[in-house]
Design an enzyme around this catalytic site. Structure first.
Site, PDB file in Angstrom:
ATOM      1  N   LEU A   1    -101.056  25.328  -6.911  1.00  0.00           N
ATOM      2  CA  LEU A   1    -100.994  24.282  -6.022  1.00  0.00           C
ATOM      3  C   LEU A   1     -99.811  23.598  -6.355  1.00  0.00           C
ATOM      4  O   LEU A   1     -99.600  22.997  -7.535  1.00  0.00           O
ATOM      5  CB  LEU A   1    -102.171  23.624  -6.031  1.00  0.00           C
TER       6      LEU A   1
ATOM      7  N   GLY B   1    -106.141  25.285 -14.422  1.00  0.00           N
ATOM      8  CA  GLY B   1    -106.223  24.032 -13.688  1.00  0.00           C
ATOM      9  C   GLY B   1    -106.357  24.198 -12.240  1.00  0.00           C
ATOM     10  O   GLY B   1    -107.227  24.155 -11.487  1.00  0.00           O
ATOM     11  N   ASP B   2    -104.881  24.679 -11.769  1.00  0.00           N
ATOM     12  CA  ASP B   2    -105.015  24.561 -10.366  1.00  0.00           C
ATOM     13  C   ASP B   2    -104.059  25.904  -9.971  1.00  0.00           C
ATOM     14  O   ASP B   2    -103.476  26.058  -9.152  1.00  0.00           O
ATOM     15  CB  ASP B   2    -103.990  23.440  -9.836  1.00  0.00           C
ATOM     16  N   GLU B   3    -104.287  26.896 -10.975  1.00  0.00           N
ATOM     17  CA  GLU B   3    -103.808  28.311 -10.850  1.00  0.00           C
ATOM     18  C   GLU B   3    -104.950  29.062 -10.560  1.00  0.00           C
ATOM     19  O   GLU B   3    -105.930  29.187 -11.101  1.00  0.00           O
ATOM     20  CB  GLU B   3    -103.199  28.627 -12.120  1.00  0.00           C
TER      21      GLU B   3
END
Length: 555
Positions: free
Chosen positions: A419, A460-462
């Site tokens: 993201l 985390g945002d992967e």
């Protein structure tokens, strides 16, 4: 005689009942305990190896960050030309105040004389014989952990233990491109222990868990006991294994005890190649396998308690339960052999009914415990926030996906997603809103894939997607990437705020690009970095140099 005979039979029945139930509890304890021990041991081992990997990644990222800071500092004209030593001194002293991890920063002239240094330490000294000058004058130099020599007296340790440093040095080239000096820095090795403590606090690790950092030659650089620092580590696990692989084993350490040992190499970060460090995380076998032993004890305790209860019931009701008891014993034997899944409801006297129902309840509870273990396995394979698979689930799924693709001679698309600017959502709206956005992204990604494909959260945002491709091959994975881009771009509503998220995607295809899962993920990661560099909200296929607008350029 008849009375004595009847009493003897009642006692025998009571003892037989107690032995039957105890045997049943023992069998179930052995079966469930054996199965759970293997699964829990793998989960716990994977957990300690994950901790080792996180520690290795934190070390590499920290070294990469400070290496970049020194490299950027060396490009300043003030340092390159050494025209104003006072200004040079002010600059490096301010850097040390802002970044205390730099214990000492010195500027050397072309002959190795220290012309400026933080706190004026060693100013006027010639250190041309030191590695920071000999290697730093030729290019970027990163030295491994070593004891302080020239600076030992200048920076006494409050604990009495020798101070250790990591060196970073770069040449200073004037406007003509000639060597004008060297920028030399000493990073206090205490930062590694700070990383370890932060990891303990963040993970809530047990006090019996120890973290070690090992050099390329097997020397202990960081240990919970300082007396171990500087010693060579010898394990019954080959050094090449824990220096080049991520995993875990039960290993015997120099103290003679066995530990559940997780390991991961520190292989560098981006353009920082690392120093060959390895991270080992150990936990005593007794502490690591406590959940397994507790489960076995609970099963045995319940079984023995019920055995006592049933023996009393059998003694009072022996005249009515001899026949039904035989039937129940036969059923218990069938249950043990796996011929039936539950005990039958045996009708008879009140005591028989109680005994039958209690045994059925015992089997149900034991089955529920086995089911609970399956749920624990599910939790170990899934991200608790989004419900997506985690990295462990991704590794397991890859094995089956590759086997299926080989049988069907088909292809697999591997998409790594990140993201863009997600940190801004957390900073502006808070972590709760960020969690809602992550969950919504997970739901949209599930809508985009087909049944049988996998979406996993790897960071985390992967996130990562493994998709079975039909005859369409690479064009089919392009369609999937376009669908994801369009779906994720739709606005999110969280806490009354309208949020728009961009996503970058890197793609690799099996077997066109690679045949090993780790190579496919690495290639997809490389493609992701290219997508990131091209701007927000696009995808790049590994090796594709002629693509449309949304795909960016190949690598």
């Amino acid at each position: 005689m008849k009375s004595l005979s009847r009493v003897g039979i009642r006692i025998q029945i009571a003892l037989a009942t107690a032995m039957l139930v105890a045997a049943l509890a023992g069998v179930m304890s052995y079966v469930v305990g054996t199965r759970s021990a293997e699964d829990l041991t793998k989960q716990i081992g994977t957990g300690v190896s994950d901790v080792a990997l996180q520690m290795a990644d934190a070390l590499d990222r920290t070294m990469w960050t400070h290496r970049g800071e020194v490299a950027v500092l060396s490009t300043l004209r003030t340092l390159r030309n050494l025209d104003d030593i006072d200004q040079v001194s002010a600059l490096i002293n301010r850097l040390q105040r802002e970044l205390p991890i730099f214990t000492w920063i010195g500027v050397l002239d072309a002959t190795g004389n220290v012309v400026a240094a933080t706190g004026d330490i060693l100013v006027g000294s010639n250190i041309s014989a030191r590695p920071v000058y000999q290697f730093g004058s030729k290019g970027m130099f990163i030295g491994d952990v070593h004891d302080a020599k020239l600076l030992a007296e200048k920076f006494p340790s409050p604990t009495g233990e020798p101070i250790q440093f990591v060196d970073i040095a770069v040449p200073l080239l004037n406007d003509a491109g000639d060597l004008n000096g060297v920028l030399a820095t000493h990073l206090s090795w205490e930062w590694a222990d700070s990383v370890r403590r932060n990891l303990f606090a963040g993970q809530g690790l047990h006090r019996n868990v120890d973290i070690f950092v090992i050099s390329a030659d097997g020397t202990i650089l960081l240990a919970p006991d300082f007396d171990m620092t500087g010693q060579k580590l010898e394990l019954d696990v080959h050094r090449e294994t824990w220096q080049s692989h991520i995993g875990w084993e039960i290993a015997r350490w120099p103290d003679g005890e066995e530990y559940l040992t997780g390991f991961a190499p520190a292989e560098g970060h981006l353009d920082y190649g690392g120093l060959g460090w390895s991270v080992l995380v150990r936990q005593p076998i007794e502490a690591a396998l406590t959940p397994v032993n507790e489960l076995r004890e609970d099963i045995l305790a319940v079984g023995l308690g019920l055995a006592l209860l049933f023996s009393l019931i059998a003694w009072w009701g022996s005249g009515f339960i001899v026949g039904p008891l035989v039937k129940m014993a036969n059923a218990a034997g069938q249950l043990k052999r796996g011929e039936i899944k539950s005990l039958p409801d045996v009708a008879g006297a009140r005591e028989i009914n109680i005994l039958s129902n209690s045994l059925r309840s015992l089997v149900t509870k034991l089955t529920e415990k086995d089911t609970a273990l399956g749920e624990m396995k599910h939790i170990a394979h899934h991200d608790p926030l989004t419900g997506l698979g985690n990295r462990l689930a991704l590794d397991v799924y890859f094995e089956h996906a590759v086997a299926q693709a080989n049988r069907q001679r088909s292809q697999i698309g591997v998409l790594v997603l990140d993201l863009d600017d997600f940190k801004q959502v957390n900073d502006r709206l808070g972590h709760a809103a960020g969690d809602e956005v992550l969950c919504e992204v997970a739901r949209r990604l599930r809508r985009c894939i087909r049944g049988g494909d996998l979406v996993a959260r790897t960071g985390g945002d992967e996130m990562a997607i493994v998709s079975h491709l039909g005859e369409g091959g690479i064009p089919e994975v392009r369609v999937l990437a376009e669908r994801i881009l369009n779906d994720v771009l739709m606005p999110f509503i969280t806490g009354g705020n309208r949020v728009t998220i961009n996503i970058s995607i890197g793609i690799a295809v099996y077997p066109d690009h690679a045949t090993r899962p780790d190579e496919l993920l690495q290639q997809a990661d490389q493609a992701l970095y290219v997508a990131k560099s091209k701007g927000k909200h696009c995808y790049v296929i590994y090796g594709d140099e002629h693509s449309e607008h949304n795909s960016g350029s190949g690598i």
